[in-house]
Design an enzyme around this catalytic site. Structure first.
Site, PDB file in Angstrom:
ATOM      1  N   GLU A   1       9.009  26.804  -6.653  1.00  0.00           N
ATOM      2  CA  GLU A   1       8.950  27.341  -5.288  1.00  0.00           C
ATOM      3  C   GLU A   1       9.197  28.836  -5.321  1.00  0.00           C
ATOM      4  O   GLU A   1      10.116  29.306  -5.997  1.00  0.00           O
ATOM      5  CB  GLU A   1      10.030  26.727  -4.373  1.00  0.00           C
ATOM      6  CG  GLU A   1       9.839  25.287  -3.990  1.00  0.00           C
ATOM      7  CD  GLU A   1      10.946  24.827  -3.026  1.00  0.00           C
ATOM      8  OE1 GLU A   1      11.502  25.687  -2.295  1.00  0.00           O
ATOM      9  OE2 GLU A   1      11.247  23.625  -3.020  1.00  0.00           O
TER      10      GLU A   1
ATOM     11  N   GLU B   1       6.204  24.814   9.234  1.00  0.00           N
ATOM     12  CA  GLU B   1       6.678  23.457   9.548  1.00  0.00           C
ATOM     13  C   GLU B   1       7.675  23.517  10.696  1.00  0.00           C
ATOM     14  O   GLU B   1       8.802  23.969  10.544  1.00  0.00           O
ATOM     15  CB  GLU B   1       7.309  22.834   8.301  1.00  0.00           C
ATOM     16  CG  GLU B   1       6.309  22.664   7.149  1.00  0.00           C
ATOM     17  CD  GLU B   1       6.971  22.219   5.852  1.00  0.00           C
ATOM     18  OE1 GLU B   1       7.422  21.062   5.792  1.00  0.00           O
ATOM     19  OE2 GLU B   1       7.048  23.039   4.922  1.00  0.00           O
TER      20      GLU B   1
ATOM     21  N   LYS C   1      11.508  21.878  10.746  1.00  0.00           N
ATOM     22  CA  LYS C   1      12.540  22.252   9.791  1.00  0.00           C
ATOM     23  C   LYS C   1      13.742  22.835  10.532  1.00  0.00           C
ATOM     24  O   LYS C   1      13.596  23.509  11.555  1.00  0.00           O
ATOM     25  CB  LYS C   1      12.008  23.256   8.772  1.00  0.00           C
ATOM     26  CG  LYS C   1      10.914  22.692   7.870  1.00  0.00           C
ATOM     27  CD  LYS C   1      10.679  23.537   6.647  1.00  0.00           C
ATOM     28  CE  LYS C   1      11.737  23.286   5.601  1.00  0.00           C
ATOM     29  NZ  LYS C   1      11.399  23.922   4.308  1.00  0.00           N
TER      30      LYS C   1
ATOM     31  N   GLU D   1      12.913  29.458   8.132  1.00  0.00           N
ATOM     32  CA  GLU D   1      12.625  28.159   7.513  1.00  0.00           C
ATOM     33  C   GLU D   1      11.345  27.533   8.063  1.00  0.00           C
ATOM     34  O   GLU D   1      10.669  26.785   7.363  1.00  0.00           O
ATOM     35  CB  GLU D   1      13.805  27.196   7.714  1.00  0.00           C
ATOM     36  CG  GLU D   1      14.992  27.484   6.838  1.00  0.00           C
ATOM     37  CD  GLU D   1      14.691  27.277   5.363  1.00  0.00           C
ATOM     38  OE1 GLU D   1      14.114  26.234   5.006  1.00  0.00           O
ATOM     39  OE2 GLU D   1      15.013  28.173   4.559  1.00  0.00           O
TER      40      GLU D   1
END
Length: 347
Positions: free
Chosen positions: A262, A316, A319, A325
């Site tokens: 990541e 997203e 999250k 985030e």
């Protein structure tokens, strides 16, 4: 004579290919959202942008089925909450492999299984189960004659006790004997690689007084010289990765390869998240892709290609945590780009 010449040509081509191979760009496909396109649509989106490697965080049946026959290689995950059971019993991992791998492989090109994720910082304290779980998963794969799938586990940079300068990189002492050494030994014995989650964004936003934005974003800068070995670093990510290489080397594991599982930069953040914006996200990810596809390694490992999974495919919306985030995606859920960067050498 002709067969000898043919074999020699194959060897030459193999060496030529290896010598001039480049690093690879993959992407993390997270699904903590209520507005994402279907997995089938996602496969088409990835193919339309030339992406051939994807990392998942589980083994969702709909997703694995959608990737069948796509030619896209998949890295899947066994979640942290299953580590204790996977560690305690190979019969558990036998069943897990039978249920989550065998029905899809090889039509779905499952390349690796990641056992847990950032286990060392898991509040559920699953560290003690990690290596046994990895060994049991591997033993189950061997039992079912699936020997091409690698087994690993992503670590965060917080596993390091020291990361600066890179040559002084070291693991936290309390992790070394119980888990780091056994894990590295397992990775070496099975021909696998260590997976590292590395985010220069976090280091930059916490240290804007000492870390320049150019250094964090792979932009032109004077670089930082390691006082111990004289190597010059022009990017924070490379310095972080070499700290992990140094930490492994100090334990006698210089020959274990690395994959960046990541890394990314958010396009939006809270007021205190300095540097979280679209321009910087495009700069970091775009420059990283260009850097990876040149085929050069880090200053400490110049001959080893960088293989990187960007984080992440989509923004997203479900999250938790700070605004950043929810905003690491390269794409919005409607499949439009958040910003335009190259993802292949032809882009």
């Amino acid at each position: 004579m002709a067969s000898t010449i043919f074999i020699s040509l194959l060897i030459f081509l193999s060496l030529f290919s290896t010598a001039f191979s480049n690093g690879s760009i993959g992407i993390n496909y997270g699904r903590i959202a209520d507005n994402l396109p279907s997995p089938t649509q996602v496969v088409q989106l990835l193919k339309s942008h030339g992406l051939t490697k994807v990392k998942l965080f589980d083994t969702n049946a709909e997703v694995l089925t959608a990737f069948s026959g796509s030619g896209i290689s998949i890295t899947v995950g066994l979640p942290n909450e299953q580590l204790q059971q996977a560690s305690a019993s190979q019969s558990y991992t036998d069943t897990w492999v039978q249920s989550n791998i065998i029905p899809y492989y090889p039509n779905t090109l499952i390349e690796a299984i990641l056992v847990g994720n950032e286990v060392f910082v898991d509040p559920q304290n699953t560290t003690t189960f990690l290596v046994n779980a990895m060994q049991n998963i591997y033993a189950s794969l061997v039992k079912f004659n699936i020997v091409s799938i690698k087994v690993s586990s992503p670590i965060a940079l917080s596993a390091l006790a020291n990361s600066y300068p890179s040559s002084s990189g070291s693991f936290k002492p309390e992790l070394i004997e119980p888990v780091i050494k056994p894990m590295l030994k397992f990775l070496k014995q099975t021909g696998s690689y260590i997976m590292v989650n590395a985010y220069p964004f976090f280091a930059y936003t916490a240290n804007t007084d000492t870390i320049s934005l150019d250094y964090a974003l792979f932009r032109a800068n004077e670089g930082q010289k390691d006082p111990n070995n004289g190597l010059v670093y022009k990017s924070l990510l490379e310095a972080q990765l070499d700290a992990v290489y140094s930490a492994m080397g100090s334990l006698g594991f210089d020959d274990v390869k690395m994959v960046v599982s990541e890394t990314g930069w958010p396009s939006k953040g809270d007021e205190n998240e300095v540097g979280a914006n679209e321009d910087n996200a495009a700069g970091y990810n775009g420059n990283l892709v260009r850097r990876v596809l040149t085929g050069h390694g880090t200053p400490l490992r110049p001959n080893e290609d960088l293989n990187v999974f960007l984080f992440a495919l989509f923004n997203e919306d479900l999250k938790t945590g700070p605004t950043s985030e929810k905003n690491y995606g390269l794409f919005y859920p409607d499949e439009k780009k958040v910003y335009d960067i190259p993802l292949t050498t032809g882009a």
